[in-house]
Design a protein around this motif. Structure first.
Motif, PDB file in Angstrom:
ATOM      1  N   VAL A   1       7.126  -8.999  11.051  1.00 17.75           N
ATOM      2  CA  VAL A   1       6.481  -9.440  12.285  1.00 17.75           C
ATOM      3  C   VAL A   1       5.275  -8.572  12.628  1.00 17.75           C
ATOM      4  O   VAL A   1       4.274  -9.062  13.158  1.00 17.75           O
ATOM      5  N   SER A   2       5.334  -7.281  12.304  1.00 12.37           N
ATOM      6  CA  SER A   2       4.263  -6.353  12.675  1.00 12.37           C
ATOM      7  C   SER A   2       3.169  -6.217  11.613  1.00 12.37           C
ATOM      8  O   SER A   2       2.149  -5.581  11.850  1.00 12.37           O
ATOM      9  N   THR A   3       3.365  -6.820  10.445  1.00 11.06           N
ATOM     10  CA  THR A   3       2.406  -6.681   9.348  1.00 11.06           C
ATOM     11  C   THR A   3       1.409  -7.830   9.336  1.00 11.06           C
ATOM     12  O   THR A   3       1.774  -8.974   9.613  1.00 11.06           O
ATOM     13  N   LYS A   4       0.156  -7.538   9.000  1.00  9.87           N
ATOM     14  CA  LYS A   4      -0.851  -8.591   8.903  1.00  9.87           C
ATOM     15  C   LYS A   4      -0.435  -9.627   7.860  1.00  9.87           C
ATOM     16  O   LYS A   4       0.103  -9.289   6.802  1.00  9.87           O
ATOM     17  N   ILE A   5      -0.712 -10.883   8.168  1.00  8.53           N
ATOM     18  CA  ILE A   5      -0.315 -11.964   7.275  1.00  8.53           C
ATOM     19  C   ILE A   5      -1.000 -11.837   5.914  1.00  8.53           C
ATOM     20  O   ILE A   5      -0.405 -12.144   4.876  1.00  8.53           O
ATOM     21  N   GLY A   6      -2.230 -11.374   5.903  1.00 11.16           N
ATOM     22  CA  GLY A   6      -2.923 -11.173   4.635  1.00 11.16           C
ATOM     23  C   GLY A   6      -2.196 -10.186   3.739  1.00 11.16           C
ATOM     24  O   GLY A   6      -2.091 -10.397   2.517  1.00 11.16           O
ATOM     25  N   ASP A   7      -1.667  -9.121   4.330  1.00 13.62           N
ATOM     26  CA  ASP A   7      -0.926  -8.126   3.551  1.00 13.62           C
ATOM     27  C   ASP A   7       0.403  -8.708   3.054  1.00 13.62           C
ATOM     28  O   ASP A   7       0.838  -8.410   1.938  1.00 13.62           O
ATOM     29  N   LEU A   8       1.047  -9.514   3.885  1.00 16.13           N
ATOM     30  CA  LEU A   8       2.298 -10.151   3.465  1.00 16.13           C
ATOM     31  C   LEU A   8       2.055 -11.081   2.289  1.00 16.13           C
ATOM     32  O   LEU A   8       2.849 -11.136   1.345  1.00 16.13           O
ATOM     33  N   ARG A   9       0.946 -11.806   2.343  1.00 18.89           N
ATOM     34  CA  ARG A   9       0.604 -12.700   1.239  1.00 18.89           C
ATOM     35  C   ARG A   9       0.337 -11.928  -0.044  1.00 18.89           C
ATOM     36  O   ARG A   9       0.839 -12.272  -1.116  1.00 18.89           O
TER      37      ARG A   9
END
Length: 305
Positions: A182-190
């Motif tokens: 939830v706290s991580t940028k979506i780009g990093d999750l991708r």
């Protein structure tokens, strides 16, 4: 009944006596939500909490999909505020702004379940909440223009409702991931191919289906929730569907979500301007739909001024 603090034994007694209670806040274990606030607690849930709770548990009476009018009013007010104050809509024609505002005013009061879920997202994942509202605004703007252009000027109000509700609830699955996700940028999750992030569409659909007694969402709305992470070339998730297999409004919502993520900086170190964002969106046209990307470009061209 106001919030109540009780031991697990007391909570078990309440449940045996027929009281319908839910947690006042999500219960995390090993940085993952073990039990959320969306369900009536059962004795099995108490067994799952046993040994993991260090003190009293905060609970409240469970209310089925009926919310106070103030919650609905606050949600509408917040959506309208974003529409008026967010830089992405600075310069938007007043008539188009009013059309979207009216859809919030007319549609949201009919969806108590959506209001309950959005409130959970606002409290537990405020960044994802803001992205969801912005995706809804952009999707409504683009869908209105798309319908006017490709539907002989005829407006399908049912489709508009599907787009609004689906574009917000598509992200509710984040609440069943972890604090880290939830706290991580979506780009990093991708980029990291985070396993929990890739489950968000399935988790969102699971939550909404499990709550089927609390709402009357259409099968088409469920398809938007689940399929708006798919891409026309088959490189999306969770099912790697291709263009003909994806519900068309889901492609539109996915494209608008991508547009919002790019503009906001969720996919890079900082927010991008309109020109750079559209250059990227044009390069992704085969992953979405060329006609939708064209409409996005037309509808937000005012940002280039």
């Amino acid at each position: 009944m106001p919030e109540l603090e009780c031991t697990l034994d007391e909570l078990r007694t309440h449940i045996k006596n027929g009281k319908e209670l839910t947690l006042a806040e999500c219960f995390y274990f090993n940085n993952t939500i073990l039990i959320g606030t969306e369900r009536v607690l059962s004795e099995k849930d108490i067994d799952r909490l046993d040994g993991k709770v260090g003190g009293l548990v905060r609970v409240k009476e469970f209310k089925t999909a009926v919310v106070e009018e103030t919650y609905v009013t606050q949600l509408i007010k917040f959506c309208v505020q974003i529409l008026k104050e967010n830089k992405d809509y600075n310069g938007l024609h007043s008539e188009k702004r009013k059309v979207v505002e009216n859809k919030f005013v007319n549609i949201l009061p009919q969806h108590d379940y959506l209001t309950l879920r959005v409130e959970q997202m606002r409290k537990n994942a405020p960044r994802i909440f803001a992205h969801s509202i912005n995706t809804a605004i952009k999707s409504l703007l683009v869908d209105n223009a798309w319908q006017a252009k490709f539907n002989n000027g005829m407006m399908n109000s049912i489709r508009s409702e599907e787009v609004l509700v689906g574009s917000i609830l598509r992200n509710i699955g984040y609440l069943k991931t972890s604090k880290e996700v939830v706290s991580t940028k979506i780009g990093d999750l991708r980029n990291s191919r985070n396993a929990l992030y890739l489950k968000v569409p399935d988790l969102s659909l699971e939550i909404v289906k499990n709550d089927s007694e609390k709402h009357e969402l259409s099968p088409e709305t469920l398809r938007i929730i689940h399929e708006s992470f798919e891409l026309s070339d088959g490189s999306g998730f969770p099912q790697k569907l291709k263009k003909a297999e994806i519900y068309p409004p889901a492609i539109l919502v996915g494209a608008c979500a991508e547009f919002d993520l790019t503009m906001s900086g969720e996919l890079s170190q900082s927010a991008r301007g309109y020109t750079e964002t559209m250059r990227r969106m044009m390069s992704l046209s085969e992953k979405f739909d060329k006609s939708i990307i064209s409409v996005i470009n037309d509808e937000f061209r005012f940002l280039a001024k």
